[in-house]
Design a protein around this motif. Sequence first.
Motif, PDB file in Angstrom:
ATOM      1  N   TYR A 229       0.819  -1.220   0.000  1.00  8.63           N
ATOM      2  CA  TYR A 229       0.000   0.000   0.000  1.00  8.63           C
ATOM      3  C   TYR A 229       0.852   1.269   0.000  1.00  8.63           C
ATOM      4  O   TYR A 229       0.442   2.301  -0.538  1.00  8.63           O
ATOM      5  CB  TYR A 229      -0.959  -0.019   1.200  1.00  8.63           C
ATOM      6  CG  TYR A 229      -2.255  -0.743   0.906  1.00  8.63           C
ATOM      7  CD1 TYR A 229      -3.309  -0.090   0.279  1.00  8.63           C
ATOM      8  CD2 TYR A 229      -2.398  -2.081   1.235  1.00  8.63           C
ATOM      9  CE1 TYR A 229      -4.500  -0.767  -0.004  1.00  8.63           C
ATOM     10  CE2 TYR A 229      -3.580  -2.774   0.963  1.00  8.63           C
ATOM     11  CZ  TYR A 229      -4.612  -2.114   0.331  1.00  8.63           C
ATOM     12  OH  TYR A 229      -5.777  -2.782   0.031  1.00  8.63           O
ATOM     13  N   SER A 230       2.036   1.223   0.617  1.00  6.75           N
ATOM     14  CA  SER A 230       2.930   2.390   0.570  1.00  6.75           C
ATOM     15  C   SER A 230       3.330   2.702  -0.859  1.00  6.75           C
ATOM     16  O   SER A 230       3.300   3.870  -1.297  1.00  6.75           O
ATOM     17  CB  SER A 230       4.170   2.118   1.418  1.00  6.75           C
ATOM     18  OG  SER A 230       3.856   1.984   2.780  1.00  6.75           O
ATOM     19  N   GLU A 231       3.698   1.672  -1.620  1.00  4.07           N
ATOM     20  CA  GLU A 231       4.101   1.899  -3.009  1.00  4.07           C
ATOM     21  C   GLU A 231       2.897   2.312  -3.856  1.00  4.07           C
ATOM     22  O   GLU A 231       3.022   3.169  -4.746  1.00  4.07           O
ATOM     23  CB  GLU A 231       4.733   0.623  -3.575  1.00  4.07           C
ATOM     24  CG  GLU A 231       5.386   0.851  -4.933  1.00  4.07           C
ATOM     25  CD  GLU A 231       6.300  -0.301  -5.331  1.00  4.07           C
ATOM     26  OE1 GLU A 231       6.534  -0.455  -6.539  1.00  4.07           O
ATOM     27  OE2 GLU A 231       6.764  -1.030  -4.430  1.00  4.07           O
ATOM     28  N   LEU A 232       1.707   1.717  -3.558  1.00  5.10           N
ATOM     29  CA  LEU A 232       0.492   2.067  -4.310  1.00  5.10           C
ATOM     30  C   LEU A 232       0.152   3.539  -4.156  1.00  5.10           C
ATOM     31  O   LEU A 232      -0.120   4.251  -5.147  1.00  5.10           O
ATOM     32  CB  LEU A 232      -0.661   1.185  -3.841  1.00  5.10           C
ATOM     33  CG  LEU A 232      -2.022   1.414  -4.507  1.00  5.10           C
ATOM     34  CD1 LEU A 232      -1.947   1.063  -5.980  1.00  5.10           C
ATOM     35  CD2 LEU A 232      -3.122   0.579  -3.811  1.00  5.10           C
ATOM     36  N   THR A 233       0.155   4.036  -2.906  1.00  8.06           N
ATOM     37  CA  THR A 233      -0.182   5.443  -2.675  1.00  8.06           C
ATOM     38  C   THR A 233       0.908   6.384  -3.191  1.00  8.06           C
ATOM     39  O   THR A 233       0.612   7.486  -3.659  1.00  8.06           O
ATOM     40  CB  THR A 233      -0.412   5.675  -1.172  1.00  8.06           C
ATOM     41  OG1 THR A 233       0.738   5.215  -0.432  1.00  8.06           O
ATOM     42  CG2 THR A 233      -1.655   4.926  -0.701  1.00  8.06           C
ATOM     43  N   ASN A 234       2.161   5.987  -3.111  1.00  8.87           N
ATOM     44  CA  ASN A 234       3.253   6.826  -3.640  1.00  8.87           C
ATOM     45  C   ASN A 234       3.120   6.993  -5.155  1.00  8.87           C
ATOM     46  O   ASN A 234       3.415   8.067  -5.707  1.00  8.87           O
ATOM     47  CB  ASN A 234       4.613   6.212  -3.308  1.00  8.87           C
ATOM     48  CG  ASN A 234       5.013   6.478  -1.869  1.00  8.87           C
ATOM     49  OD1 ASN A 234       4.555   7.459  -1.256  1.00  8.87           O
ATOM     50  ND2 ASN A 234       5.866   5.619  -1.323  1.00  8.87           N
ATOM     51  N   ILE A 235       2.708   5.911  -5.859  1.00  9.66           N
ATOM     52  CA  ILE A 235       2.548   5.998  -7.313  1.00  9.66           C
ATOM     53  C   ILE A 235       1.481   7.025  -7.670  1.00  9.66           C
ATOM     54  O   ILE A 235       1.690   7.908  -8.520  1.00  9.66           O
ATOM     55  CB  ILE A 235       2.199   4.610  -7.897  1.00  9.66           C
ATOM     56  CG1 ILE A 235       3.395   3.659  -7.766  1.00  9.66           C
ATOM     57  CG2 ILE A 235       1.790   4.738  -9.368  1.00  9.66           C
ATOM     58  CD1 ILE A 235       3.068   2.213  -8.142  1.00  9.66           C
ATOM     59  N   VAL A 236       0.306   6.945  -7.021  1.00  4.05           N
ATOM     60  CA  VAL A 236      -0.779   7.847  -7.371  1.00  4.05           C
ATOM     61  C   VAL A 236      -0.490   9.267  -6.896  1.00  4.05           C
ATOM     62  O   VAL A 236      -0.818  10.253  -7.575  1.00  4.05           O
ATOM     63  CB  VAL A 236      -2.127   7.321  -6.806  1.00  4.05           C
ATOM     64  CG1 VAL A 236      -2.154   7.369  -5.292  1.00  4.05           C
ATOM     65  CG2 VAL A 236      -3.305   8.090  -7.399  1.00  4.05           C
ATOM     66  N   ARG A 237       0.102   9.431  -5.733  1.00  2.00           N
ATOM     67  CA  ARG A 237       0.442  10.771  -5.246  1.00  2.00           C
ATOM     68  C   ARG A 237       1.477  11.443  -6.163  1.00  2.00           C
ATOM     69  O   ARG A 237       1.371  12.636  -6.470  1.00  2.00           O
ATOM     70  CB  ARG A 237       0.978  10.692  -3.819  1.00  2.00           C
ATOM     71  CG  ARG A 237      -0.104  10.445  -2.769  1.00  2.00           C
ATOM     72  CD  ARG A 237       0.514  10.221  -1.404  1.00  2.00           C
ATOM     73  NE  ARG A 237      -0.493   9.999  -0.371  1.00  2.00           N
ATOM     74  CZ  ARG A 237      -1.039  10.955   0.373  1.00  2.00           C
ATOM     75  NH1 ARG A 237      -0.679  12.215   0.175  1.00  2.00           N
ATOM     76  NH2 ARG A 237      -1.926  10.657   1.288  1.00  2.00           N
ATOM     77  N   SER A 238       2.527  10.693  -6.596  1.00  2.00           N
ATOM     78  CA  SER A 238       3.540  11.257  -7.502  1.00  2.00           C
ATOM     79  C   SER A 238       2.915  11.670  -8.824  1.00  2.00           C
ATOM     80  O   SER A 238       3.259  12.715  -9.394  1.00  2.00           O
ATOM     81  CB  SER A 238       4.645  10.237  -7.743  1.00  2.00           C
ATOM     82  OG  SER A 238       5.309   9.926  -6.545  1.00  2.00           O
ATOM     83  N   TYR A 239       1.966  10.834  -9.302  1.00  2.00           N
ATOM     84  CA  TYR A 239       1.298  11.189 -10.557  1.00  2.00           C
ATOM     85  C   TYR A 239       0.514  12.479 -10.408  1.00  2.00           C
ATOM     86  O   TYR A 239       0.590  13.377 -11.260  1.00  2.00           O
ATOM     87  CB  TYR A 239       0.366  10.060 -10.997  1.00  2.00           C
ATOM     88  CG  TYR A 239      -0.632  10.504 -12.036  1.00  2.00           C
ATOM     89  CD1 TYR A 239      -0.220  10.757 -13.350  1.00  2.00           C
ATOM     90  CD2 TYR A 239      -1.978  10.705 -11.690  1.00  2.00           C
ATOM     91  CE1 TYR A 239      -1.137  11.204 -14.288  1.00  2.00           C
ATOM     92  CE2 TYR A 239      -2.889  11.151 -12.625  1.00  2.00           C
ATOM     93  CZ  TYR A 239      -2.460  11.396 -13.933  1.00  2.00           C
ATOM     94  OH  TYR A 239      -3.353  11.848 -14.868  1.00  2.00           O
TER      95      TYR A 239
END
Length: 553
Positions: A229-239
């Motif tokens: 979930y950390s990587e999932l949220t980082n992907i969408v936040r960076s986008y």
Amino acid sequence: MQDPRLKIRCPRKALQWRVYFVLCILMLTAGSYAQTQPKISSSVDTTTIKIGEQINFTVTVETDTLAQVIFPEGQTFSPLETVEAFETDTAIKADRMTLRKIYALTQFDSGLYKLPAQRIEINGKGYFTDSTQIKVADVPVDTLAQKMYDIKPLIEVEKGNSGLWKWLLGILLALVVAGGLAWWFFLRKKPLSEEEKVALLPPYDRALMELKKLENSKYLIQDEYKEYYSELTNIVRSYLEEDVNITALESTTDELITKLEMLRDAGELQIDNGTLQQFKRILQTADLVKFAKSKPDTTVAEHDRKAIEEIVTKTHEALPEPTEEELMEQAEYQEELALKKQRKKWRMAGLAALALLVLTTGASIAYYGFDYVKDTVLGHPTKKLLEGEWVASTYGYPPISMETPEVLIRQDVKLTPDMKANIQDLQIFMYRNSKALFTVGTTSTTLTQQVEPNFEQSVEMFIEDLERKGAKNIITKQEEFTTVSGVKGIKVYGSGQFAVPESDELVRGKYSILLFGGKGFQQQVILTWLEGDEYAEKIVERIQRTLEVKTDV
């Protein structure tokens, strides 16, 4: 009783046998001595030549096979000149060997010349060949068959920069190497790594690629939900931070949803309320997993990833098309970024070249010394003379042979009536370098009387000439000097303050006079140089080491 005659005869026979024995020993000794005694012979193929023609002078030595034979080398045939010394021909028979060496000699002035006896050294002992008279005849010229012209005047020719191309070639090679290194390490377009290729993708494409990579990961299999979930949220936040231009990485869940709602209400992001609520639920689930150690079902985690992929797609589609002004600003921004990168590369290349130069200079100074590097870069006159191509030649008569950095030039000398009373012929050769304050000259004097030369008077005249030119505080020392071939002479040397040409300045300098001679002739070698000049000291040492004089007039 013994016969008395026996007493007389027995000693006679004994005496006769003793005499025979001694004679045999002497004959054997004489035979062995005759065998070990070397034989020297010499010959020329002709005694009459024309100007510039060559004669072959042959020396033949017959001696034991174990003997060490040294033939003459260099200009030892003066007044004839050596053109070539051929390889020694060797023939061995039993315990004797025959050595045969041929010298090609010539002369460019007509006259009758004496080919001097040559010294052959066998086992440290000297043996001499016979001397020979050689006649050099003029070449007949038919002056009526061709028109004669006056001698053309001398033309002033500037000294060529024959060694300049070496410096230019060295500098060019150094620049090519430095340019090649700078291009290879800083300017060339290097192949991109996978991370760099991903970073160059547009935010939308990069987000989809990272989500696909997350789908294939082993986080869920290994129960690593927090990492998932950390990587999932980082992907969408960076986008969202790159494509939507909001501060998503540092915002809480509520703050991020509020910012998206404000953009929707302002008409800058066309996204429905259901998508926002779904996004808010996924972010809250991620917070529970990361901070409350919640563990949702695997199917829920996979569904959340798919939902985030749909949210990214919808958000990307909801963004308005950029205006032409925005596109221009982006293009200018990208161009400015490229220029900054290019300037950074050039600065790095310049710093690398400067570092290479400093490193090379430091290493050269550490190995060769500061003065040597400085003299090499700035150019030192005597260093150029020392490291240049030297000339081996013979000057004057009686001849003086030596090696010098430059050829000596004949000087025009007019004998005064007082000088003609004592001097029959005077030949002077000189080389002078005013920048280096270095001088080398030779003087060969033939006297009218068969008397010993006055060396003291010659030295006094030299010192007086220096004083007339402004020299002061001249110190004089004297010692014996011997050439390599064993000719003995006198060396007068010292130091003083010498006048600089075309100036009133006085500098500390050194001088050396080498004097040789015999009945009816005198030879001099004069050297002057700047005190403290280590290159000039080496030049003087080499000249004195190669100096040879002929004392057989």
